[in-house]
Design a protein around this motif. Structure first.
Motif, mmCIF file in Angstrom:
data_model
loop_
_atom_site.group_PDB
_atom_site.id
_atom_site.type_symbol
_atom_site.label_atom_id
_atom_site.label_comp_id
_atom_site.label_asym_id
_atom_site.label_seq_id
_atom_site.Cartn_x
_atom_site.Cartn_y
_atom_site.Cartn_z
ATOM 1 N N GLY A 274 16.199 -1.033 7.203
ATOM 2 C CA GLY A 274 14.919 -0.417 6.892
ATOM 3 C C GLY A 274 14.184 -1.213 5.833
ATOM 4 N N GLY A 275 13.128 -0.627 5.273
ATOM 5 C CA GLY A 275 12.398 -1.343 4.245
ATOM 6 C C GLY A 275 11.216 -0.548 3.735
ATOM 7 N N VAL A 276 10.474 -1.156 2.837
ATOM 8 C CA VAL A 276 9.323 -0.494 2.230
ATOM 9 C C VAL A 276 8.100 -1.405 2.347
ATOM 10 C CG1 VAL A 276 8.348 0.446 0.077
ATOM 11 C CG2 VAL A 276 10.770 0.789 0.609
ATOM 12 N N ILE A 277 6.989 -0.806 2.689
ATOM 13 C CA ILE A 277 5.710 -1.525 2.690
ATOM 14 C C ILE A 277 4.856 -0.953 1.566
ATOM 15 C CG2 ILE A 277 3.559 -1.892 3.978
ATOM 16 C CD1 ILE A 277 5.233 -2.057 6.524
ATOM 17 N N SER A 278 4.275 -1.843 0.774
ATOM 18 C CA SER A 278 3.352 -1.451 -0.286
ATOM 19 C C SER A 278 1.942 -1.828 0.135
ATOM 20 C CB SER A 278 3.698 -2.182 -1.584
ATOM 21 O OG SER A 278 4.961 -1.766 -2.050
ATOM 22 N N ALA A 279 0.986 -1.121 -0.392
ATOM 23 C CA ALA A 279 -0.399 -1.412 -0.027
ATOM 24 C C ALA A 279 -1.322 -1.223 -1.217
ATOM 25 C CB ALA A 279 -0.842 -0.502 1.116
ATOM 26 N N ALA A 280 -2.398 -1.979 -1.197
ATOM 27 C CA ALA A 280 -3.429 -1.864 -2.224
ATOM 28 C C ALA A 280 -4.792 -1.913 -1.554
ATOM 29 C CB ALA A 280 -3.302 -2.996 -3.243
ATOM 30 N N VAL A 281 -5.634 -0.969 -1.907
ATOM 31 C CA VAL A 281 -6.992 -0.937 -1.384
ATOM 32 C C VAL A 281 -7.928 -1.201 -2.548
ATOM 33 C CG1 VAL A 281 -8.692 0.396 -0.076
ATOM 34 C CG2 VAL A 281 -6.240 0.823 0.259
ATOM 35 N N THR A 282 -8.749 -2.223 -2.419
ATOM 36 C CA THR A 282 -9.659 -2.564 -3.511
ATOM 37 C C THR A 282 -11.104 -2.319 -3.097
ATOM 38 O OG1 THR A 282 -9.755 -4.839 -2.744
ATOM 39 C CG2 THR A 282 -8.078 -4.324 -4.396
ATOM 40 N N GLY A 283 -11.920 -1.998 -4.071
ATOM 41 C CA GLY A 283 -13.355 -1.881 -3.819
ATOM 42 C C GLY A 283 -13.849 -0.487 -3.478
ATOM 43 N N VAL A 284 -12.958 0.490 -3.450
ATOM 44 C CA VAL A 284 -13.414 1.856 -3.149
ATOM 45 C C VAL A 284 -14.138 2.424 -4.365
ATOM 46 C CG1 VAL A 284 -12.681 4.208 -2.552
ATOM 47 C CG2 VAL A 284 -11.503 2.238 -1.536
ATOM 48 N N GLY B 125 -5.371 5.151 -8.319
ATOM 49 C CA GLY B 125 -6.763 5.086 -7.874
ATOM 50 C C GLY B 125 -7.334 6.396 -7.367
ATOM 51 N N ILE B 126 -6.564 7.485 -7.496
ATOM 52 C CA ILE B 126 -7.015 8.777 -6.956
ATOM 53 C C ILE B 126 -6.690 9.868 -7.963
ATOM 54 C CG2 ILE B 126 -6.765 10.437 -5.062
ATOM 55 C CD1 ILE B 126 -5.767 8.103 -3.301
ATOM 56 N N GLN B 127 -7.716 10.635 -8.344
ATOM 57 C CA GLN B 127 -7.513 11.748 -9.279
ATOM 58 C C GLN B 127 -8.134 13.016 -8.702
ATOM 59 O OE1 GLN B 127 -9.116 9.820 -12.840
ATOM 60 N NE2 GLN B 127 -7.017 9.454 -13.571
ATOM 61 N N GLY B 128 -7.320 14.057 -8.615
ATOM 62 C CA GLY B 128 -7.803 15.297 -8.016
ATOM 63 C C GLY B 128 -8.131 15.131 -6.543
ATOM 64 N N GLY B 129 -7.546 14.112 -5.916
ATOM 65 C CA GLY B 129 -7.769 13.892 -4.485
ATOM 66 C C GLY B 129 -8.976 13.050 -4.166
ATOM 67 N N ILE B 130 -9.632 12.516 -5.227
ATOM 68 C CA ILE B 130 -10.871 11.748 -5.079
ATOM 69 C C ILE B 130 -10.665 10.378 -5.714
ATOM 70 C CG2 ILE B 130 -13.322 11.674 -5.738
ATOM 71 C CD1 ILE B 130 -13.148 14.806 -5.963
ATOM 72 N N SER B 131 -11.125 9.333 -5.049
ATOM 73 C CA SER B 131 -10.997 7.990 -5.596
ATOM 74 C C SER B 131 -11.710 7.891 -6.934
ATOM 75 C CB SER B 131 -11.585 6.964 -4.619
ATOM 76 O OG SER B 131 -12.954 7.232 -4.406
ATOM 77 N N ASN B 132 -11.101 7.150 -7.878
ATOM 78 C CA ASN B 132 -11.707 7.039 -9.219
ATOM 79 C C ASN B 132 -12.223 5.633 -9.517
ATOM 80 O OD1 ASN B 132 -9.402 5.583 -9.696
ATOM 81 N ND2 ASN B 132 -8.714 6.767 -11.468
ATOM 82 N N GLY B 133 -12.281 4.798 -8.481
ATOM 83 C CA GLY B 133 -12.839 3.461 -8.680
ATOM 84 C C GLY B 133 -11.801 2.388 -8.974
ATOM 85 N N GLU B 134 -10.575 2.803 -9.310
ATOM 86 C CA GLU B 134 -9.492 1.826 -9.520
ATOM 87 C C GLU B 134 -8.870 1.473 -8.163
ATOM 88 O OE1 GLU B 134 -8.880 0.712 -12.701
ATOM 89 O OE2 GLU B 134 -10.535 2.007 -13.313
ATOM 90 N N ASN B 135 -7.988 0.487 -8.167
ATOM 91 C CA ASN B 135 -7.293 0.135 -6.930
ATOM 92 C C ASN B 135 -6.453 1.311 -6.437
ATOM 93 O OD1 ASN B 135 -8.246 -2.505 -6.991
ATOM 94 N ND2 ASN B 135 -6.536 -3.189 -8.271
ATOM 95 N N ILE B 136 -6.501 1.533 -5.149
ATOM 96 C CA ILE B 136 -5.670 2.580 -4.547
ATOM 97 C C ILE B 136 -4.363 1.929 -4.115
ATOM 98 C CG2 ILE B 136 -5.473 4.159 -2.588
ATOM 99 C CD1 ILE B 136 -8.545 4.509 -2.798
ATOM 100 N N THR B 137 -3.251 2.449 -4.622
ATOM 101 C CA THR B 137 -1.952 1.845 -4.311
ATOM 102 C C THR B 137 -0.986 2.895 -3.787
ATOM 103 O OG1 THR B 137 -1.151 2.246 -6.558
ATOM 104 C CG2 THR B 137 -2.204 0.125 -6.147
ATOM 105 N N PHE B 138 -0.204 2.498 -2.794
ATOM 106 C CA PHE B 138 0.792 3.432 -2.240
ATOM 107 C C PHE B 138 1.930 2.655 -1.597
ATOM 108 C CE2 PHE B 138 -2.513 2.850 0.999
ATOM 109 C CZ PHE B 138 -1.785 2.567 2.143
ATOM 110 N N LYS B 139 3.004 3.368 -1.339
ATOM 111 C CA LYS B 139 4.190 2.782 -0.715
ATOM 112 C C LYS B 139 4.650 3.649 0.444
ATOM 113 C CE LYS B 139 6.127 0.433 -4.727
ATOM 114 N NZ LYS B 139 7.234 0.396 -5.691
#
Lengths: 358, 358, 358, 358
Positions: C207-217, C282-296
């Motif tokens: 198995g393994g893990v994928i990380s992701a980053a969304v920029t510019g939101v 990058g998400i506060q209260g379920g809303i993007s806050n302008g920082e990079n959105i990161t998840f795994k």
């Protein structure tokens, strides 16, 4: 899925039974920053209220809406708007005789069979009292639409066999609020009133037609191929109690015309594009074309008559139902604000939907 | 949200333009185990196909459906059914003259303004060719409904000013497939054919009315307060190209009756509950009551006439549009299977919805 | 309702089985005017394609998408985009032995019980081949997001017990396309490759893990309280085959921190508001806050191993399943474009949903 | 669309702000005939209530639910269930200092930017007080699930760095209600309590993990490919305030295992099919397989700390925020009933959705 939500972006989910605690709902998707004009909202509720005159049922309900959320310092916040209109004047004993008998052309039988459990008091969920939630949401929708210059007006254009003959654009639509039937043509209104008074004395009821015109809608609202603007308007109208038919623009009459008669010629008008005629009813291909949106809604006669009627009970045994209680002999005057409300909700929804992909 | 999905449990999402690669869709929510009767599906497509006779457009399209998924060893699997009907007979050059001119009472202008980008060939997405996807999904819905004894029949009941006078229950509905207008009354059919032939020679077009009857629906289908069975049927019909009006049961005529005339008396019938009359059109309070479901759909005259018409182009400049191409002078005969298809999809959806909470 | 549609405004409805005619879908709600960059779309499909290397299955599928609608002269038109990727390399005979045996930790058993009818060839609808439709829709979503400056990048951050230790912001993410495991840290990548090669020789999987980053939101995407941006991202990821877990920002590790450690201090940054740290992902209260959105995203080891396994057949009788066929020993390298695609679809949807408020 | 509805058949639409009139909602799609066990519903609300102990915030709210519709003579009627829990203990003055300052890792900043209008009192709509509506709907869902033998249990399995080591199946889950942290292992519970007490004295906060097990779900619930059962459970959990991660079955740990270790061998058990191990967490291919459904939810430490914090106001100017008010030092004990409620709603929804196929 269970059918109590209308709209996709501007949505109303409604709840409540005729003789439960109250009728209410949640409006979700209303944009933030709409100033809550409580006088206007109350005036809309007043237009729908029973007991306005001898032509309508004599129940005296205050019908004041209590907003529970989604509003802060007089403005919508963009969060869901919960509201309730308390039921204050229920007399459940009036309805005990209905527990067993299925009233003809009412929803007693179908609700009983569908759900197995039924709040039979005053029709329960099937009562037209439910529409009070629609009028509240419609008032909000009107306030939203007002910001973009859209106005929704409906009026009674027929009661029984009496039909208003004059074209609405020749009349002052405000005039409809000056008579008890909500017809903008005072002469037709007088005839309609007389007809309703006469039928009431006979313990019978009448149907009628409500016409509507929406002005100020720009080109581009409506989502083909299924959520055509007129398809959603049609569904909105057909979801109102007692409605039997919907047509827009030329409607059923249009089916009898020739193509060359029916086609609306495009012309240049004040630098913009307009049509010479409006058989299209302001909608072409399911999308508003910038002309007035016009439609008509047929209402059946009220099913509750003040005469004895044969029917059956839940054991399929014959029973006789005596007419009693407080009921309108003709529903269309009070249905005018409901038609307007459902049209406004539909248009508010499509206004917001159109924003999404442009 | 963008309006290309119909239904909530049994759903059709459609795609395709008149002159693109093909028309197709995805049927989701179709239960597993439905045997795919390809002959039946093809026969439904054939009923909708242009070029059936001199009364309809002369395009010869094979219109064979290719199923891409959701079917295994001749049965539905419960997974989404993708399908496509390839466009094989497009002649894009026929439409180049339409790139700039907005055809009167077509969707050219509204699509252009709404989307900004438009596939103008043959009406693109606004073409009635899109309904081929509905007929495929409708055929599946009919196969599903057949399992529970529900039948959907529609027929032409009026062309222009010629109206079929006899009641459908006196007639053999199968007879409608024996004439070119799909009217089950041979005499009315002959008159209608003559009227269409005459109008065609004049380069003009006619509208008409399609009536429908659904038999075998048990008590209990329909989801008030908004997704009333007739409200969803109405939306289904109004989403079909050229439809201007919908009514069920007594319809607009019902608005002129008295309550005592209109009410459907409940009676015991073979141990069960039935109604003596059916002004309700088989639906009370938005829920089927076990009687036949009846409704009517008004179609406007075809907008494409074989005469020169004044209009404007996208610069709002006056242009003259010459009538040419292959077009039906009256759309209702070919619209019969489309009305049936949309009714079947709506009923299949409500059949499955009703299962959910019982 | 049957679960084959993702998104509310920008939506993908997918269809297709591993060994049916093809995998495809309909993208509805895509705004008009997006230029279709076919090279880019093909390159996304190529990233997902099997047979890229010895690390992945050896099937050689071309995986070219055919667009069937919604595009005119190289641009989206705002109408539904139908598409299909034909299955060209199916070998149904490889799977005949699976008709009866339920493969451990596959969906054979559950599909059989749920639907009663099952296309057992290559997993049918439960095959990861279905994700090809997601990659096509994701490519469109990326083209849309690009217009507003949003970029989605995912990479392999763990394979079995080997975890990339360096922070993604120190690395060149493009580097991930230069190695077979799609890890941007070349040293970690080499270790991961070695681990996959070793496990493959053992006929086992990792198995393994994928990380992701969304920029510019920008600030403001996400619809609380239920459609929080991270809730929809989580659902998107969990809907991908073999995914076992999702976390964003500080994730499960965050649960072990103190509030004073975890809180992201707001600061002024270039005249605007930013946070010093980004435990919020990058998400506060379920809303993007302008920082990079990161998840795994955690992926389980591939269930198909090249070893004999005990299991049962549909009669609950013990059978031994021999490992054979062409299968990846580790799915994460090929899952990178799928994670990106589902993230892009989710973000495109929320981008359009946010427009309602403006 | 605006995100305040959860579920597709059994749905909750919620409304309400922390310091508005109340929190409430509409449950639509609840089948008729469910007996309303008010004691049970109240006990669920009590489990969520603040002020249960020194470990949680000291607000004393009664939190009694008032049902407004959808219930008649103690049973659900199948019509929408409106309800409200009145806010009785608001102290808006406590929050006036927050009008301008954006609390770190709260939703103040993102709500302000998204909506432009914000009810800043107590977090407004972003407050965890909103979850009271979920607990009411969850209680109804539990009553429905009980009829088909499904039970939902959640418990605290970690607080900060203290993790319960024993397996839940060795423990009596009811034991969790006998301690203040809702951990079924008394020894771990004691350690967790000590940790929370200690952190509270420091004016700091802790995160934690909630684990859950659902028993009694038959094979077949879940709607791939997008509405996989675990994908909808994941979204449900991620929509709860302060949640940072979700995993089911083997979760993130599963990503480190080999296929041969991870695969759940099918065996015959009491004439039926079962698995020897349960790394799948009771779900394969997105569909329940009849085993226990297990998952974990990570919660971040509470953002409101009783220490001074640097932040900015709406003008991006630096301000210092003093910690004050009544707040939990660790949210997980009170979040247990919320996790159960959202799991129950998700499962009730999929139970009803599965009925479509039968």
């Amino acid at each position: 899925m269970a059918g109590n939500t209308f709209g996709k972006v501007f949505t109303l989910t409604s709840f409540g039974e005729s003789h439960g605690a109250g009728i209410g709902g949640i409006i979700d998707g209303c944009p933030p920053g709409i100033a809550l004009d409580m006088d206007f909202i109350q005036s809309e509720l007043d237009r729908r209220r029973p007991g306005q005159s001898k032509l309508t049922t004599q129940r005296k309900e205050p019908d004041r809406v209590e907003f529970l959320s989604g509003i802060f310092e007089g403005q919508t916040t963009g969060t869901p708007i919960g509201f309730v209109v308390w039921n204050t004047n229920q007399k459940p004993k009036d309805y005990r005789h209905l527990k067993e008998a299925y009233r003809p052309s009412h929803a007693d039988y179908t609700y009983d069979k569908k759900y197995g459990v039924r709040d039979y008091r005053g029709g329960g969920r099937s009562s037209a009292r439910e529409t009070v939630a629609r009028v509240v949401a419609g008032a909000l929708a009107k306030l939203l639409l007002k910001q973009v210059g859209v106005t929704v007006n409906a009026w009674v254009s027929a009661v029984g066999n009496i039909t208003m003959q004059r074209h609405w654009e020749e009349l002052d639509l405000n005039e409809r609020e000056n008579n008890l039937v909500r017809c903008p043509d005072p002469e037709a209104a007088a005839e309609m009133e007389a007809a309703i008074t006469a039928i009431r004395k006979q313990g019978d009821t009448l149907g009628g037609v409500i016409s509507a015109a929406v002005t100020g809608v720009p080109v581009g609202w409506g989502e083909p191929v299924f959520d055509k603007l007129h398809a959603d308007l049609g569904k909105a109208m057909l979801s109102i109690n007692a409605v039997k038919g919907f047509e827009y623009g030329s409607g059923f009459l249009g089916a009898t015309l020739r193509g060359t008669e029916h086609n609306d010629t495009f012309v240049r008008k004040e630098g913009d594009i307009a049509t010479l005629t409006n058989h299209s009813g302001g909608i072409q291909g399911g999308i508003s074309n910038g002309e007035n949106i016009t439609f008509k809604v047929a209402f059946k006669p009220v099913a509750t008559v003040m005469q004895a009627q044969e029917t059956v009970n839940s054991d399929a045994q014959k029973v006789t139902l005596e007419g009693k209680g407080r009921h309108d002999p003709c529903v269309v005057p009070r249905a005018v604000p409901i038609v307007e409300a459902m049209a406004a909700i539909t248009l508010a929804d499509h206004y917001l939907r159109q924003k999404m992909y442009h």
